[in-house]
Design a protein around this motif. Structure first.
Motif, PDB file in Angstrom:
ATOM      1  N   ARG A   1       0.999  -1.305   0.104  1.00 12.59           N
ATOM      2  CA  ARG A   1       0.067   0.089   0.096  1.00 12.59           C
ATOM      3  C   ARG A   1       1.309   1.761   0.214  1.00 12.59           C
ATOM      4  O   ARG A   1       1.781   1.081   0.928  1.00 12.59           O
ATOM      5  CB  ARG A   1      -1.193  -0.318   0.824  1.00 12.59           C
TER       6      ARG A   1
ATOM      7  N   VAL B   1       1.293   5.470  -1.541  1.00 13.69           N
ATOM      8  CA  VAL B   1       0.334   7.170  -1.168  1.00 13.69           C
ATOM      9  C   VAL B   1       1.544   8.464  -2.474  1.00 13.69           C
ATOM     10  O   VAL B   1       2.598   7.718  -2.610  1.00 13.69           O
ATOM     11  CB  VAL B   1       0.711   8.071  -0.120  1.00 13.69           C
TER      12      VAL B   1
ATOM     13  N   THR C   1      -4.729   6.704  -2.088  1.00 17.00           N
ATOM     14  CA  THR C   1      -3.617   5.101  -1.553  1.00 17.00           C
ATOM     15  C   THR C   1      -4.203   4.631  -2.860  1.00 17.00           C
ATOM     16  O   THR C   1      -5.303   4.109  -2.969  1.00 17.00           O
ATOM     17  CB  THR C   1      -4.770   5.431  -0.144  1.00 17.00           C
TER      18      THR C   1
END
Length: 352
Positions: free
Chosen positions: A39, A41, A59
């Protein structure tokens, strides 16, 4: 570290970072060419028709083909750089992206093949067996405090002061022993150490020991050393008194195995060093323990020659040899780098 899923035979593992030390272990496992999913950004520009585009943060789940691995020991951060290989909204496939891995993050690791030493790194990190050890080295007026971690000794603090000399006429300007003891107490409260190693020349360590509480004295191991600071801590690593406490620490293992290598070399015994000589010994099945420094690996990654190193490690494991990666940031690794960055302890003596 928590291993959520794994199929090492198929080159796959999903792990969760539960301790900042896990990042160092991952920096030794992840290599260029690995596919890492996590994950992240990403800043995305949204065209609005006005002169300036609006930039927003989004995200995303991103998978990158790793080209560069950066571990910052001081910040305890791991950054992976490479090209995006999956389809992500608003982010072009094939564009470069940095994946920052931190505490509580979960990532998928996909490799062509997991080597035995890489599996051991992951299992070591997930076992929970992390030695909690404080190292203190001091003399008359200086003391240094260090924490034993997977990637080596992390310096915590250094203090100085004035202690009373036997025939001193001046008054003490600072209670040095009290400062040392207060630091030990505070660090033990913070980290709950299993062992506290105190080293010094002469009797300074004994004076500190006598002033500690009974509970703290149960954790203490005393040893002689001639220096303070990082060099004094490296001295402690070699002392027989502290080796038992260091058996579960990586730096203790590294120090022990390099010392064994140097003894064999000095006795013209069962040892080999240098890439060409070590490779020949590995291919003949003579190497019991193959040692490679992190600096040697990094240099071959940078110049595109990592396959040569990887093939050497695979050959050693195929011939039932153990592979040990030695951290060049610490004294054992620096000694190995002085021998060319690669060496082996042999099953039998070879003639060249």
């Amino acid at each position: 570290m928590e291993i959520i899923k794994q199929d090492f035979r198929k080159g796959y593992a999903r792990v969760k970072i539960t301790d900042l030390e896990d990042l160092w272990h991952l920096s030794q496992v992840i290599l260029p060419g690995d596919l890492i999913q996590g994950r992240s950004v990403r800043k995305v520009k949204i065209e609005t028709g006005s002169e300036k585009a609006v930039v927003s943060k989004k995200t995303i789940i991103v998978k990158i083909d790793v080209e560069k691995i950066s571990f910052d020991k001081s910040l305890e951060s791991l950054r992976l750089n490479g090209k995006i290989v999956n389809e992500v909204d608003d982010v072009p496939k094939g564009s470069y992206h940095s994946l920052d891995v931190g505490l509580n993050d979960m990532i998928d690791i996909n490799k062509e093949e997991f080597l035995d030493y890489q599996i051991k790194y992951l299992k070591e990190a997930s076992s929970g067996k992390k030695a909690k050890i404080l190292m203190i080295v001091l003399d008359r007026e200086e003391a240094a405090f260090g924490l034993v971690k997977a990637h080596g000794i992390e310096m915590l603090s250094e203090i100085s002061g004035t202690v009373e000399k036997k025939y001193a006429k001046e008054k003490i300007s600072k209670e040095f022993y009290t400062d040392v003891i207060n630091n030990i107490v505070e660090y033990d409260k913070r980290f709950s150490f299993e062992s506290i190693l105190i080293g010094s020349p002469a009797f300074w360590k004994d004076e500190i020991y006598k002033k500690l509480t009974a509970d703290l004295r149960k954790k203490v191991i005393l040893a002689n050393c001639n220096h303070v600071g990082k060099s004094g801590m490296n001295e402690l690593l070699k002392r027989d008194e502290v080796k038992k406490a260091l058996t579960e620490s990586r730096i203790g293992m590294e120090s022990s195995i390099i010392e064994k290598l140097l003894v064999e070399i000095s006795n013209n015994g069962k040892a080999v060093y240098g890439f060409k000589e070590t490779k020949n010994a590995v291919l003949s099945g003579a190497v019991e323990v193959l040692m490679i420094s992190t600096k040697f690996i990094s240099s071959h990654i940078e110049n595109g020659g990592y396959k040569t190193v990887n093939d050497l490690m695979k050959a050693a494991e195929k011939n039932n040899g153990a592979v040990k990666i030695i951290n060049s940031d610490n004294e054992p690794g620096q000694k190995l780098d002085g021998l060319g960055g690669v060496a082996g302890i042999l099953r039998y003596k070879m003639e060249y």
